[in-house]
Design a protein around this motif. Sequence first.
Motif, mmCIF file in Angstrom:
data_model
loop_
_atom_site.group_PDB
_atom_site.id
_atom_site.type_symbol
_atom_site.label_atom_id
_atom_site.label_comp_id
_atom_site.label_asym_id
_atom_site.label_seq_id
_atom_site.Cartn_x
_atom_site.Cartn_y
_atom_site.Cartn_z
ATOM 1 N N ASP A 65 92.547 78.841 15.299
ATOM 2 C CA ASP A 65 92.929 79.996 16.110
ATOM 3 C C ASP A 65 91.758 80.917 16.402
ATOM 4 O OD1 ASP A 65 95.498 79.068 16.149
ATOM 5 O OD2 ASP A 65 96.164 80.330 14.461
ATOM 6 N N PHE A 66 90.683 80.804 15.626
ATOM 7 C CA PHE A 66 89.548 81.707 15.797
ATOM 8 C C PHE A 66 88.312 80.984 16.333
ATOM 9 C CE2 PHE A 66 92.263 83.366 12.442
ATOM 10 C CZ PHE A 66 92.504 84.653 12.900
ATOM 11 N N ILE A 67 88.534 79.762 16.896
ATOM 12 C CA ILE A 67 87.425 79.024 17.513
ATOM 13 C C ILE A 67 87.484 79.247 19.014
ATOM 14 C CG2 ILE A 67 86.404 76.747 17.921
ATOM 15 C CD1 ILE A 67 87.574 75.829 15.268
ATOM 16 N N TYR A 68 86.476 79.939 19.530
ATOM 17 C CA TYR A 68 86.467 80.298 20.951
ATOM 18 C C TYR A 68 85.478 79.461 21.759
ATOM 19 C CZ TYR A 68 89.047 84.283 19.180
ATOM 20 O OH TYR A 68 89.966 85.079 18.571
ATOM 21 N N GLN A 69 84.821 78.559 21.135
ATOM 22 C CA GLN A 69 83.900 77.675 21.831
ATOM 23 C C GLN A 69 84.354 76.240 21.623
ATOM 24 O OE1 GLN A 69 79.961 78.431 20.425
ATOM 25 N NE2 GLN A 69 79.757 80.364 21.552
ATOM 26 N N ARG A 70 84.577 75.567 22.718
ATOM 27 C CA ARG A 70 85.030 74.190 22.657
ATOM 28 C C ARG A 70 83.999 73.296 23.325
ATOM 29 N NH1 ARG A 70 89.354 74.116 19.090
ATOM 30 N NH2 ARG A 70 90.671 75.935 19.488
ATOM 31 N N SER A 71 83.879 72.105 22.816
ATOM 32 C CA SER A 71 82.995 71.148 23.483
ATOM 33 C C SER A 71 83.650 70.665 24.755
ATOM 34 C CB SER A 71 82.708 69.958 22.553
ATOM 35 O OG SER A 71 83.921 69.303 22.224
ATOM 36 N N LYS A 72 82.902 70.416 25.782
ATOM 37 C CA LYS A 72 83.398 69.988 27.079
ATOM 38 C C LYS A 72 83.938 68.566 26.973
ATOM 39 C CE LYS A 72 82.127 69.650 31.926
ATOM 40 N NZ LYS A 72 81.019 69.771 32.915
ATOM 41 N N ALA A 73 85.238 68.438 27.232
ATOM 42 C CA ALA A 73 85.863 67.122 27.126
ATOM 43 C C ALA A 73 85.434 66.241 28.283
ATOM 44 C CB ALA A 73 87.386 67.277 27.127
ATOM 45 N N SER A 74 85.411 64.968 28.000
ATOM 46 C CA SER A 74 85.043 64.020 29.060
ATOM 47 C C SER A 74 86.161 63.935 30.087
ATOM 48 C CB SER A 74 84.782 62.649 28.446
ATOM 49 O OG SER A 74 85.942 62.186 27.767
ATOM 50 N N SER A 75 85.845 63.701 31.343
ATOM 51 C CA SER A 75 86.817 63.643 32.433
ATOM 52 C C SER A 75 87.701 62.417 32.272
ATOM 53 C CB SER A 75 86.084 63.592 33.785
ATOM 54 O OG SER A 75 85.289 64.741 33.937
ATOM 55 N N GLY A 76 89.004 62.591 32.590
ATOM 56 C CA GLY A 76 89.943 61.483 32.536
ATOM 57 C C GLY A 76 89.751 60.545 33.712
ATOM 58 N N TRP A 77 90.479 59.399 33.668
ATOM 59 C CA TRP A 77 90.328 58.403 34.734
ATOM 60 C C TRP A 77 90.823 58.943 36.073
ATOM 61 C CZ3 TRP A 77 94.339 56.633 37.679
ATOM 62 C CH2 TRP A 77 95.636 56.903 37.217
ATOM 63 N N TRP A 78 91.879 59.787 36.037
ATOM 64 C CA TRP A 78 92.412 60.315 37.295
ATOM 65 C C TRP A 78 91.398 61.252 37.958
ATOM 66 C CZ3 TRP A 78 95.606 59.218 40.918
ATOM 67 C CH2 TRP A 78 96.051 60.189 41.812
ATOM 68 N N THR A 79 90.740 62.083 37.149
ATOM 69 C CA THR A 79 89.723 62.982 37.697
ATOM 70 C C THR A 79 88.561 62.196 38.291
ATOM 71 O OG1 THR A 79 90.309 64.661 36.053
ATOM 72 C CG2 THR A 79 88.187 64.893 37.149
ATOM 73 N N ARG A 80 88.147 61.146 37.573
ATOM 74 C CA ARG A 80 87.060 60.315 38.093
ATOM 75 C C ARG A 80 87.472 59.591 39.376
ATOM 76 N NH1 ARG A 80 86.783 59.041 32.542
ATOM 77 N NH2 ARG A 80 87.675 56.983 32.933
ATOM 78 N N PHE A 81 88.731 59.146 39.396
ATOM 79 C CA PHE A 81 89.223 58.452 40.593
ATOM 80 C C PHE A 81 89.259 59.393 41.796
ATOM 81 C CE2 PHE A 81 92.917 57.347 43.283
ATOM 82 C CZ PHE A 81 92.463 56.114 43.760
#
Length: 256
Positions: A65-81
């Motif tokens: 709940d106190f983590i405000y920085q997230r690693s950038k997730a890899s794009s899904g197949w639909w986004t790539r498509f």
Amino acid sequence: MSKLLKLHIILFLLAFGTANALQKHSQEVYEDYEYLEAIDSVATDNANVLPKQFDNLSEKYTGDDFIYQRSKASSGWWTRFKKAVSDFLKSLFNIQNAGQASRATDIALKIAGVIIFLLVIYFIFKAIVNKEGTWVFGKSSDKKIIPVTDLENNIHQTNFKALISEAESNNNYRLAIRYYYLWLLKGLSEKEIIDYDPEKTNSDYQYEIKTPEISEQFAYTSYLYNYIWYGEFNVDQTQFDKAKRAFTNFLNSVKA
């Protein structure tokens, strides 16, 4: 007015103006003094402020709940498509604006989705409906319906009496009525009452028949044929005998 009086008036005005100027100057000096005192008071108060000491916050506030920085997730197949489609449209239509390319991609994907949906429905329909317009997953006796198209093209060389006898022995009354109908068309064609064509409908034949009595009989037997054959109802012996009687009477009247 005497010169002495004028001199006194001038000296009075000079004295009065000087007094006002001195009063105004002293007022400004006083205000500046008060401002400097206020600044000095604030500075003194700030000098007395001590820094607040906090406990170790990293130990107290832990957990997701106190983590405000997230690693950038890899794009899904639909986004790539979608990006691939967008790049293709940009190249194809020379689109420079990213917003226009995004809208064009959304529209293209929606159109493609509708087309795919219609094709799926079409192929499903083609898969479950046979050429006669009936459902493939019907009664097991319907498998004998498949060769009927060949009979339609060769009704003048077909022995319908033998086919009807075989269908009756197998209790396949629907198929027997189908043979009776084709046999009737054969007889009407040989008498030149109709011009037989496998592609014609009952309405086409009805229009060609000019004799009212024959037209009425044909309308009734066509009704029986449509009801029994295309309706896919279970026909019992009594219903079949009634329909068979109508067809045989009509055939006999045509041959006479």
